[in-house]
Design a protein around this motif. Structure first.
Motif, PDB file in Angstrom:
ATOM      1  N   ALA A 362     -23.524  26.395 -20.805  1.00  0.00           N
ATOM      2  CA  ALA A 362     -24.440  26.435 -20.856  1.00  0.00           C
ATOM      3  C   ALA A 362     -24.995  27.237 -20.101  1.00  0.00           C
ATOM      4  N   ASP A 363     -24.210  27.768 -18.934  1.00  0.00           N
ATOM      5  CA  ASP A 363     -24.949  28.400 -17.477  1.00  0.00           C
ATOM      6  C   ASP A 363     -25.096  30.003 -18.503  1.00  0.00           C
ATOM      7  N   PRO A 364     -25.994  31.050 -17.405  1.00  0.00           N
ATOM      8  CA  PRO A 364     -26.240  31.837 -17.791  1.00  0.00           C
ATOM      9  C   PRO A 364     -25.213  33.005 -17.435  1.00  0.00           C
ATOM     10  N   VAL A 365     -24.059  32.557 -17.372  1.00  0.00           N
ATOM     11  CA  VAL A 365     -22.903  33.363 -16.851  1.00  0.00           C
ATOM     12  C   VAL A 365     -23.322  34.937 -17.032  1.00  0.00           C
ATOM     13  N   ARG A 366     -23.308  35.486 -15.593  1.00  0.00           N
ATOM     14  CA  ARG A 366     -22.938  36.906 -15.670  1.00  0.00           C
ATOM     15  C   ARG A 366     -22.148  37.929 -15.218  1.00  0.00           C
ATOM     16  N   LEU A 367     -20.549  36.719 -15.512  1.00  0.00           N
ATOM     17  CA  LEU A 367     -19.589  37.577 -14.344  1.00  0.00           C
ATOM     18  C   LEU A 367     -18.989  38.313 -15.850  1.00  0.00           C
ATOM     19  N   SER A 368     -18.035  39.056 -15.463  1.00  0.00           N
ATOM     20  CA  SER A 368     -17.695  39.522 -16.778  1.00  0.00           C
ATOM     21  C   SER A 368     -15.823  39.822 -16.697  1.00  0.00           C
ATOM     22  N   ARG A 369     -15.046  40.017 -17.867  1.00  0.00           N
ATOM     23  CA  ARG A 369     -13.339  39.515 -18.247  1.00  0.00           C
ATOM     24  C   ARG A 369     -12.324  40.360 -17.200  1.00  0.00           C
ATOM     25  N   GLY A 370     -11.823  39.866 -16.665  1.00  0.00           N
ATOM     26  CA  GLY A 370     -11.236  41.072 -15.319  1.00  0.00           C
ATOM     27  C   GLY A 370     -11.766  39.961 -13.750  1.00  0.00           C
ATOM     28  N   GLU A 371     -12.892  39.454 -13.954  1.00  0.00           N
ATOM     29  CA  GLU A 371     -13.300  38.929 -12.994  1.00  0.00           C
ATOM     30  C   GLU A 371     -12.185  37.522 -11.704  1.00  0.00           C
ATOM     31  N   THR A 372     -11.807  38.094 -10.989  1.00  0.00           N
ATOM     32  CA  THR A 372     -10.554  37.678 -10.130  1.00  0.00           C
ATOM     33  C   THR A 372     -10.999  36.837  -8.987  1.00  0.00           C
ATOM     34  N   GLY A 373     -10.763  36.313  -8.346  1.00  0.00           N
ATOM     35  CA  GLY A 373     -11.482  35.070  -7.662  1.00  0.00           C
ATOM     36  C   GLY A 373     -12.249  34.018  -7.167  1.00  0.00           C
ATOM     37  N   LEU A 374     -12.276  33.395  -8.798  1.00  0.00           N
ATOM     38  CA  LEU A 374     -12.609  32.221  -8.352  1.00  0.00           C
ATOM     39  C   LEU A 374     -12.420  31.144  -8.185  1.00  0.00           C
ATOM     40  N   ARG A 375     -13.371  30.611  -7.163  1.00  0.00           N
ATOM     41  CA  ARG A 375     -12.461  29.316  -6.910  1.00  0.00           C
ATOM     42  C   ARG A 375     -13.824  28.339  -7.502  1.00  0.00           C
ATOM     43  N   SER A 376     -13.552  27.087  -7.412  1.00  0.00           N
ATOM     44  CA  SER A 376     -13.895  25.800  -7.863  1.00  0.00           C
ATOM     45  C   SER A 376     -14.100  24.890  -6.622  1.00  0.00           C
ATOM     46  N   PRO A 377     -15.089  24.323  -6.082  1.00  0.00           N
ATOM     47  CA  PRO A 377     -15.471  23.388  -5.351  1.00  0.00           C
ATOM     48  C   PRO A 377     -14.383  21.800  -5.227  1.00  0.00           C
ATOM     49  N   ALA A 378     -13.294  21.336  -6.286  1.00  0.00           N
ATOM     50  CA  ALA A 378     -12.765  20.525  -6.088  1.00  0.00           C
ATOM     51  C   ALA A 378     -11.030  20.696  -6.039  1.00  0.00           C
ATOM     52  N   ARG A 379     -10.947  22.455  -5.997  1.00  0.00           N
ATOM     53  CA  ARG A 379      -9.939  22.735  -5.279  1.00  0.00           C
ATOM     54  C   ARG A 379      -9.609  24.115  -4.683  1.00  0.00           C
ATOM     55  N   PRO A 380     -10.244  24.486  -3.758  1.00  0.00           N
ATOM     56  CA  PRO A 380     -11.073  25.652  -2.709  1.00  0.00           C
ATOM     57  C   PRO A 380      -9.519  26.417  -3.122  1.00  0.00           C
ATOM     58  N   ARG A 381      -8.228  26.038  -3.068  1.00  0.00           N
ATOM     59  CA  ARG A 381      -7.096  26.657  -2.041  1.00  0.00           C
ATOM     60  C   ARG A 381      -6.737  27.293  -3.429  1.00  0.00           C
ATOM     61  N   GLN A 382      -7.398  26.948  -4.951  1.00  0.00           N
ATOM     62  CA  GLN A 382      -6.564  27.826  -6.309  1.00  0.00           C
ATOM     63  C   GLN A 382      -7.917  28.861  -6.683  1.00  0.00           C
ATOM     64  N   LYS A 383      -7.581  29.493  -7.232  1.00  0.00           N
ATOM     65  CA  LYS A 383      -7.654  31.149  -7.617  1.00  0.00           C
ATOM     66  C   LYS A 383      -8.203  30.662  -9.107  1.00  0.00           C
ATOM     67  N   ALA A 384      -9.035  31.858  -9.582  1.00  0.00           N
ATOM     68  CA  ALA A 384      -9.107  31.400 -10.831  1.00  0.00           C
ATOM     69  C   ALA A 384      -9.457  32.614 -11.404  1.00  0.00           C
ATOM     70  N   GLU A 385      -8.871  34.150 -12.391  1.00  0.00           N
ATOM     71  CA  GLU A 385      -9.219  35.392 -13.173  1.00  0.00           C
ATOM     72  C   GLU A 385      -9.831  34.616 -15.408  1.00  0.00           C
ATOM     73  N   ILE A 386     -11.535  35.604 -15.042  1.00  0.00           N
ATOM     74  CA  ILE A 386     -10.844  35.199 -16.445  1.00  0.00           C
ATOM     75  C   ILE A 386     -10.600  36.127 -17.322  1.00  0.00           C
ATOM     76  N   THR A 387     -10.021  35.588 -17.985  1.00  0.00           N
ATOM     77  CA  THR A 387      -9.228  36.324 -18.597  1.00  0.00           C
ATOM     78  C   THR A 387      -9.854  36.639 -20.013  1.00  0.00           C
ATOM     79  N   ASP A 388     -10.940  36.088 -20.531  1.00  0.00           N
ATOM     80  CA  ASP A 388     -11.410  36.295 -21.442  1.00  0.00           C
ATOM     81  C   ASP A 388     -13.010  35.189 -21.623  1.00  0.00           C
ATOM     82  N   LEU A 389     -13.682  36.353 -22.575  1.00  0.00           N
ATOM     83  CA  LEU A 389     -14.907  35.287 -22.531  1.00  0.00           C
ATOM     84  C   LEU A 389     -15.958  35.995 -23.734  1.00  0.00           C
ATOM     85  N   ALA A 390     -16.287  35.315 -24.336  1.00  0.00           N
ATOM     86  CA  ALA A 390     -17.640  35.189 -25.571  1.00  0.00           C
ATOM     87  C   ALA A 390     -18.541  34.313 -25.433  1.00  0.00           C
TER      88      ALA A 390
END
Length: 468
Positions: A362-390
């Motif tokens: 429910a957060d106001p996400v202002r990231l876009s499809r194709g955004e790369t390099g996202l990280r999670s504090p629980a898994r800081p060495r893992q990268k995530a890419e947004i492949t779809d957003l709706a």
């Protein structure tokens, strides 16, 4: 931030109207037995040098003790040794940091021979103080700590940033006591007569009514040693009254911060400080020279890269360690927290492990499809890419493709891929190592940046004090 088990508190006082001219200092590691250093006549060069010598004896004894205490550096081969600990110096406020910087500059160039020679520990102290002051520019460093900045980083008051530089006032907001509100308690401690300021400048009323007449009297009776000693004891007594309240408040601030649980990355940043301390100890022990007044072009470029790298890493680590820091990024739409509603942990593509998950938030996400390099504090060495957003009914469905940080086997290691129902957080923060740019050797500095520098030879002007 790191809080030392044996902090060294340094409270400098300078004459009002005389930039950085030392008049007194209270210093030590024993909260019950502070050491008071006084310059009875701040315009007397000999007394200033004597003050610097006494201060250097205290600081150098502490510094050299840590510099000689070494142990094998973790993760380093070849028997590399690193200092096991380092002195952590506390000053009352950011102005105290500037005083340390100026005192370092005015002492590190002093000569140990000639008409104005000083003991060898004075320029050595100047090199160390310069290092400590410079280190404050590196985000996350805890070697030289202004108490007000450390407190305002952990507690919010109803004051402005400038008002938070008053040590007594910010402590009053944190612990008002006696049924007072923070506003009322802060108002009481702003009386400079009952609660002298933490320096380094003295209060003008104290200067005009008490200190200046005593210094003037000290100067007038310089020919009478017994009378002069009596006036000096009065000066010391009055300056002790000015400093002792700040001394107790400094230790209270340290206790408050020490009671907090450290963030997960605090130890890592302190290891960086220890590495810098070790390198400086080795350099000071083997180099007769002092730090330049200005960096060379190549050194400045390298330093700028280091400062930017430390800043980016510090921002990421704070966000990973503290949900309230991450909350700011969430409000800006640069991070989000949600629930995993679907997961493909065994997905592979071109022989690579590339699991996918879907997160609903429910957060106001202002990231876009194709955004790369996202990280999670629980898994800081893992990268995530947004492949779809709706967006559906005010909530976002975000599909993420995961890579790295899943072990070396064909299948992801247990727990490395978020499972359905897990609450996760992703942001653009990253504390990855940044490779330094390729820079020319100093002797190959291009003409656009001044060309190869000439050998640096310190001059008497380098040590010139601003109050002279």
């Amino acid at each position: 931030m790191h809080v030392s088990r044996h902090p060294l508190v340094f409270i400098p006082l300078a004459m009002a109207g005389e930039a950085h001219a030392p008049v007194a200092a209270m210093v030590g590691t024993d909260r019950k037995n502070p050491c008071l250093l006084v310059v009875a006549q701040p315009r007397n060069r000999d007394q200033r040098f004597e003050f610097a010598h006494k201060l250097a004896r205290i600081l150098m004894e502490e510094t050299l003790r840590y510099a000689e205490w070494r142990f094998p550096k973790r993760g380093a081969g070849g028997g590399a040794m690193q200092c096991a600990d380092a002195p952590q110096i506390w000053v009352p406020n950011r102005a105290g940091v500037e005083f340390v910087r100026m005192l370092g500059r005015s002492t590190r160039f002093r000569k140990t021979t000639g008409p104005w020679k000083v003991p060898a520990n004075v320029p050595r102290m100047g090199k160390w103080l310069t290092f400590y002051a410079d280190r404050t520019q590196y985000a996350g460093s805890s070697l030289l700590v202004p108490a007000t900045a450390a407190l305002s980083q952990h507690w919010a008051t109803g004051q402005s940033v400038e008002e938070d530089e008053h040590l007594g006032a910010i402590l009053a907001w944190i612990e008002p006591g006696d049924g007072l509100t923070g506003v009322e308690a802060a108002d009481l401690v702003e009386d400079p007569v009952k609660h002298p300021p933490a320096g380094p400048s003295t209060d003008p009323s104290f200067d005009n009514n008490i200190l200046a007449p005593l210094i003037r009297r000290y100067h007038e009776i310089a020919h009478n040693p017994s009378a002069r000693d009596h006036v000096q004891s009065q000066i010391e007594s009055e300056l002790h009254k000015q400093l002792i309240g700040t001394w107790h408040r400094m230790w209270r601030a340290i206790d408050l911060l020490d009671d907090l649980d450290p963030g997960d990355h605090v130890e890592e940043r302190w290891e960086d400080d220890l590495g810098a301390f070790t390198r400086t100890a080795d350099w000071i022990a083997t180099s007769p020279g002092a730090q330049r007044k200005r960096d060379l072009a190549v050194e400045a470029a390298r330093r700028l890269h280091d400062l930017e790298r430390h800043h980016a890493r510090y921002e990421a680590q704070r966000a990973f360690d503290d949900p309230l820091v991450m909350a700011e990024a969430r409000m800006l739409g640069e991070a989000f927290v949600g629930i995993v509603t679907a997961a493909q942990p065994d997905r592979r593509f071109d022989g690579r492990k590339l699991p996918r998950i879907i997160v609903e938030t429910a957060d106001p996400v202002r990231l876009s499809r194709g955004e790369t390099g996202l990280r999670s504090p629980a898994r800081p060495r893992q990268k995530a890419e947004i492949t779809d957003l709706a967006e559906v009914d005010g909530r976002f469905q975000i599909e993420l493709e995961l890579s790295e940080g899943m072990g070396n086997r064909r299948e992801p290691a247990p727990g490395t891929v978020p499972s359905v129902g897990e609450k996760v957080c992703y942001s653009m923060f990253s504390d990855d190592f940044r490779r330094a740019p390729v820079l020319p050797r100093i002797e190959h500095t291009p003409w656009t940046h001044g060309g190869p520098p000439t050998p640096y030879i310190p001059t008497d002007e380098d040590a010139q004090e601003e109050w002279e």
